[in-house]
Design a protein around this motif. Structure first.
Motif, PDB file in Angstrom:
ATOM      1  N   ASP A   7      29.390 -16.188 -63.743  1.00  0.00           N
ATOM      2  CA  ASP A   7      29.832 -15.017 -62.987  1.00  0.00           C
ATOM      3  C   ASP A   7      31.330 -14.783 -63.126  1.00  0.00           C
ATOM      4  O   ASP A   7      31.819 -13.702 -62.787  1.00  0.00           O
ATOM      5  N   THR A  11      34.967  -9.814 -69.438  1.00  0.00           N
ATOM      6  CA  THR A  11      34.495  -8.751 -70.316  1.00  0.00           C
ATOM      7  C   THR A  11      35.208  -8.897 -71.652  1.00  0.00           C
ATOM      8  O   THR A  11      36.431  -9.065 -71.692  1.00  0.00           O
ATOM      9  N   ASN A  71      33.583  -5.363 -63.338  1.00  0.00           N
ATOM     10  CA  ASN A  71      32.527  -6.139 -63.972  1.00  0.00           C
ATOM     11  C   ASN A  71      32.145  -7.203 -62.946  1.00  0.00           C
ATOM     12  O   ASN A  71      32.664  -8.313 -62.967  1.00  0.00           O
ATOM     13  N   TYR A  74      27.074 -10.853 -62.294  1.00  0.00           N
ATOM     14  CA  TYR A  74      25.727 -10.406 -62.648  1.00  0.00           C
ATOM     15  C   TYR A  74      24.661 -11.059 -61.787  1.00  0.00           C
ATOM     16  O   TYR A  74      23.571 -10.539 -61.656  1.00  0.00           O
ATOM     17  N   SER A  75      24.960 -12.210 -61.178  1.00  0.00           N
ATOM     18  CA  SER A  75      23.966 -12.887 -60.354  1.00  0.00           C
ATOM     19  C   SER A  75      23.687 -12.136 -59.050  1.00  0.00           C
ATOM     20  O   SER A  75      22.617 -12.281 -58.470  1.00  0.00           O
ATOM     21  N   PRO A  77      25.047  -8.314 -58.173  1.00  0.00           N
ATOM     22  CA  PRO A  77      25.897  -7.122 -58.218  1.00  0.00           C
ATOM     23  C   PRO A  77      25.718  -6.176 -57.034  1.00  0.00           C
ATOM     24  O   PRO A  77      26.567  -5.326 -56.801  1.00  0.00           O
ATOM     25  N   LEU A  99      27.274  -3.492 -65.701  1.00  0.00           N
ATOM     26  CA  LEU A  99      26.242  -4.102 -64.869  1.00  0.00           C
ATOM     27  C   LEU A  99      25.058  -4.565 -65.714  1.00  0.00           C
ATOM     28  O   LEU A  99      24.840  -4.051 -66.814  1.00  0.00           O
ATOM     29  N   PRO A 100      24.268  -5.492 -65.182  1.00  0.00           N
ATOM     30  CA  PRO A 100      23.038  -5.849 -65.886  1.00  0.00           C
ATOM     31  C   PRO A 100      22.080  -4.663 -65.871  1.00  0.00           C
ATOM     32  O   PRO A 100      21.986  -3.944 -64.877  1.00  0.00           O
ATOM     33  N   THR A 102      19.101  -3.754 -65.161  1.00  0.00           N
ATOM     34  CA  THR A 102      17.888  -4.117 -64.428  1.00  0.00           C
ATOM     35  C   THR A 102      17.555  -2.959 -63.495  1.00  0.00           C
ATOM     36  O   THR A 102      18.002  -2.918 -62.361  1.00  0.00           O
ATOM     37  N   HIS A 135      29.769 -12.255 -73.063  1.00  0.00           N
ATOM     38  CA  HIS A 135      31.004 -12.353 -72.286  1.00  0.00           C
ATOM     39  C   HIS A 135      31.831 -13.565 -72.710  1.00  0.00           C
ATOM     40  O   HIS A 135      31.338 -14.464 -73.398  1.00  0.00           O
ATOM     41  N   SER A 150      23.070  -4.547 -70.927  1.00  0.00           N
ATOM     42  CA  SER A 150      24.039  -4.090 -69.937  1.00  0.00           C
ATOM     43  C   SER A 150      24.007  -2.576 -69.859  1.00  0.00           C
ATOM     44  O   SER A 150      23.605  -1.892 -70.799  1.00  0.00           O
TER      45      SER A 150
END
Length: 159
Positions: A7, A11, A71, A74-75, A77, A99-100, A102, A135, A150
């Motif tokens: 995390d 970037t 940024n 990601y675990s 956001p 962002l991821p 998802t 990353h 992403s």
């Protein structure tokens, strides 16, 4: 978060530079630390302006039309996207986030895509990144290929 935790990874410069050219120049990196910040003005652990971007107002800083880069971890956001939404609309800034990708999660449905109307929410621009972003670890080496892609989400707020 501990240093070394993914995390806290940075970037890649080439990704940031491309987005900064298109959406910037960014004046604030809202989710950073001393080792990975991309703007001179940043919020996060070790910073005199604010150790937690989720609790301080981003508008407290001397920025005429702030263009914010983020940024987030990601675990998790979700709280960062929610804060970016509030700051964009209350602080009249533009926030660009990496962002991821998802799209089934709550933050996507709450702040990016209106499923009932089958379109993106007003003031939201979305760009799916063409390849997976590796990353940069705190030691400067690249991480492996992530299991997901992403997306770049820009919130235009009241600008």
């Amino acid at each position: 978060m501990e240093v070394g935790d993914s995390d806290c990874w940075a970037t890649p410069d080439e990704v940031f530079e491309e987005l900064n050219e298109r959406y910037g120049p960014f004046t604030l990196d809202a989710a950073a630390n001393e080792a990975n910040h991309k703007c001179d003005l940043w919020l996060g652990p070790g910073n005199k302006y604010g150790e937690d971007c989720l609790v301080c107002s981003w508008g407290e800083y001397d920025m005429r039309i702030p263009r914010v880069w983020m940024n987030p971890p990601y675990s998790n956001p979700a709280p960062f996207v929610a804060k970016a939404w509030r700051e964009a609309h209350v602080g009249n800034c533009m926030v660009t986030m990496l962002l991821p990708s998802t799209t089934e999660v709550g933050w996507w449905k709450d702040f990016v895509y209106d499923g009932e109307r089958r379109r993106f929410r007003p003031g939201v621009e979305v760009e799916f990144w063409p390849n997976r972003i590796r990353h940069i670890r705190p030691d400067g080496t690249r991480g492996g290929s992530p299991k997901f892609g992403s997306v770049v989400v820009t919130l235009y707020g009241g600008l």
